[in-house]
Structures are given as structure tokens and as C-alpha cells.
Design a protein around this motif. Structure first.
Motif, PDB file in Angstrom:
ATOM      1  N   LEU A 116       0.810  -1.212   0.000  1.00  9.91           N
ATOM      2  CA  LEU A 116       0.000   0.000   0.000  1.00  9.91           C
ATOM      3  C   LEU A 116       0.843   1.260   0.000  1.00  9.91           C
ATOM      4  CD1 LEU A 116      -0.242   1.393   3.158  1.00  9.91           C
ATOM      5  CD2 LEU A 116      -1.242  -0.834   3.501  1.00  9.91           C
ATOM      6  N   VAL A 117       0.225   2.322  -0.497  1.00  3.25           N
ATOM      7  CA  VAL A 117       0.774   3.668  -0.463  1.00  3.25           C
ATOM      8  C   VAL A 117      -0.314   4.541   0.150  1.00  3.25           C
ATOM      9  CG1 VAL A 117       1.556   5.637  -1.835  1.00  3.25           C
ATOM     10  CG2 VAL A 117       2.196   3.324  -2.496  1.00  3.25           C
ATOM     11  N   GLU A 118       0.112   5.450   1.002  1.00  6.27           N
ATOM     12  CA  GLU A 118      -0.844   6.272   1.732  1.00  6.27           C
ATOM     13  C   GLU A 118      -0.347   7.718   1.742  1.00  6.27           C
ATOM     14  OE1 GLU A 118      -2.650   4.662   5.539  1.00  6.27           O
ATOM     15  OE2 GLU A 118      -1.062   5.986   6.254  1.00  6.27           O
ATOM     16  N   LEU A 119      -1.236   8.652   1.457  1.00  8.56           N
ATOM     17  CA  LEU A 119      -0.933  10.078   1.495  1.00  8.56           C
ATOM     18  C   LEU A 119      -1.949  10.738   2.412  1.00  8.56           C
ATOM     19  CD1 LEU A 119      -0.798  10.409  -2.368  1.00  8.56           C
ATOM     20  CD2 LEU A 119       1.191  10.304  -0.898  1.00  8.56           C
ATOM     21  N   TYR A 120      -1.493  11.580   3.342  1.00 14.67           N
ATOM     22  CA  TYR A 120      -2.439  12.273   4.215  1.00 14.67           C
ATOM     23  C   TYR A 120      -1.861  13.598   4.679  1.00 14.67           C
ATOM     24  CZ  TYR A 120       0.383   9.984   7.829  1.00 14.67           C
ATOM     25  OH  TYR A 120       1.426   9.529   8.595  1.00 14.67           O
ATOM     26  N   LEU A 121      -2.767  14.516   5.039  1.00  9.31           N
ATOM     27  CA  LEU A 121      -2.383  15.847   5.484  1.00  9.31           C
ATOM     28  C   LEU A 121      -3.422  16.343   6.477  1.00  9.31           C
ATOM     29  CD1 LEU A 121      -0.433  18.253   5.119  1.00  9.31           C
ATOM     30  CD2 LEU A 121      -1.959  19.053   3.298  1.00  9.31           C
ATOM     31  N   GLY A 122      -2.951  16.902   7.580  1.00 12.59           N
ATOM     32  CA  GLY A 122      -3.859  17.432   8.585  1.00 12.59           C
ATOM     33  C   GLY A 122      -3.109  18.201   9.651  1.00 12.59           C
ATOM     34  N   ALA A 123      -3.812  18.541  10.707  1.00 12.04           N
ATOM     35  CA  ALA A 123      -3.216  19.303  11.803  1.00 12.04           C
ATOM     36  C   ALA A 123      -3.983  19.007  13.082  1.00 12.04           C
ATOM     37  CB  ALA A 123      -3.267  20.792  11.502  1.00 12.04           C
ATOM     38  N   GLY A 124      -3.363  19.371  14.189  1.00 10.77           N
ATOM     39  CA  GLY A 124      -3.986  19.187  15.491  1.00 10.77           C
ATOM     40  C   GLY A 124      -3.722  20.386  16.388  1.00 10.77           C
ATOM     41  N   ARG A 125      -4.511  20.497  17.416  1.00  8.19           N
ATOM     42  CA  ARG A 125      -4.391  21.596  18.379  1.00  8.19           C
ATOM     43  C   ARG A 125      -3.758  21.076  19.647  1.00  8.19           C
ATOM     44  NH1 ARG A 125      -4.082  25.383  21.579  1.00  8.19           N
ATOM     45  NH2 ARG A 125      -5.626  26.979  21.982  1.00  8.19           N
TER      46      ARG A 125
END
Length: 184
Positions: free
Chosen positions: A152-161
Motif C-alpha cells: 500500500l501507499v498512503e498520502l495524508y495531510l492534517g493538523a492538530g491543536r
């Protein structure tokens, strides 16, 4: 005596005819042992470029959701703003295949971040590299692509507080990755 022999022969003939007729009308039942694939192990290549190891384990709960945990540790504190991190997460998938395609993620993070001393003027010795603990919650969006062999290949983007020590470390933490792995 001939009558007994002829009766036995006729009974054997009837038995074979019944056997042939039952065999011709029976249905084939296909027995398959389907291997249930429910686990994944992944390596974040994006963090590896920054001298940080980020390894994740994910367990597939059903076709549309999974739980996972990511463990991160820096190899060179001078080149990274983090020392370590533990990020449990939950993902909900919207793809056609099991636990793949577009996903949204909710996560929490417990990590150690370099203390921000503010502006440092380049005279004298630099301030020591010190770290402080952060804890927060965040989200990410991404995509997971799995082939027939389970790679598998996985791409993700996000943020947290971040909720603690925001006076000396950042209020927000990034959640990003380009990961490769194996489903087993």
C-alpha cells in the motif's frame, strides 16, 4: 439359486443407477478458505527524509473503518523539532475496496517538541536544545491505495491543536505523511 443371483445383480444394478442419478443431480459446493486481512504496518517516508522514524500499525475494524497508532522518534535532535511522538487515530474510509480510498481521520498526539526560545542573535553560543511535552487532538484527510498483493501507499495531510505548554511550544502540530506498507 439363479433367482437369488439375479436378484443380487438387479439390486446392484439399481444401486449403481441410483448412485449415478444422485451424482448427476448433486450440486458442487465450493469450499474456500478466505484469508482475512486485518492488519497493516507502514513507514512514513516523508519523516524519514527529515531524520525521523515514523512507523504505524493499523487494524481494520470493518470495510469502512480502522484504528491505528503511529510511533515517531527522531534520529538527530539537531535536525528535527520533535524528539518522539505517539499518535493514536481512527479512520473512516469512503472507497470501494475494504479500508482503502479517500479517508478522514481523527487523532490525538502525545509528543515532545523543541522549545521555542524566540529570536536568537548569532553571537556567542546557541541556546541548548531542550524539549517539552505536548498533547492535543486533530484531524487529517488522505487516500490509501492497496494492490492485490497487499502492498500500500498512503498520502495524508492534517493538523492538530496542542492543549498544554502552549507558552513555550507551538499551539498546533502537523499530521502529514507519504507512507508505504504491507497489509497482512
Amino acid at each position: 439359486m439363479k433367482s437369488i443371483k439375479s436378484q443380487v445383480k438387479s439390486q446392484i444394478a439399481v444401486f449403481f443407477l441410483l448412485l449415478i442419478s444422485v451424482g448427476s443431480f448433486s450440486q458442487e459446493v465450493e469450499i474456500t478458505k478466505e484469508k482475512t486481512v486485518r492488519n497493516e504496518i507502514k513507514l512514513n517516508l516523508m519523516y524519514l527524509l527529515g531524520s525521523t522514524i515514523d512507523i504505524a500499525y493499523e487494524h481494520i475494524l470493518n470495510e469502512n473503518s480502522s484504528l491505528g497508532i503511529s510511533l515517531m522518534h527522531t534520529l538527530n535532535e539537531k535536525n528535527s523539532m520533535w524528539k518522539y511522538g505517539i499518535t493514536p487515530y481512527y479512520r473512516m474510509f469512503f472507497g470501494k475496496k475494504e479500508a482503502s480510498g479517500f479517508f478522514i481521520e481523527g487523532n490525538m498526539a502525545f509528543y515532545s517538541e523543541e522549545i521555542n526560545y524566540g529570536t536568537w542573535i548569532y553571537f556567542g553560543t546557541p541556546p541548548p536544545v531542550e524539549f517539552e511535552t505536548g498533547f492535543g487532538a486533530g484531524f487529517a484527510i488522505g487516500g490509501k491505495f492497496v494492490n492485490k498483493n497487499g502492498f500500500l501507499v498512503e498520502l495524508y495531510l492534517g493538523a492538530g491543536r496542542n492543549f498544554i505548554n502552549t507558552d513555550i511550544i507551538e499551539e498546533y502540530y502537523p499530521r502529514a505523511g507519504i507512507s508505504i506498507g504491507k497489509r497482512f
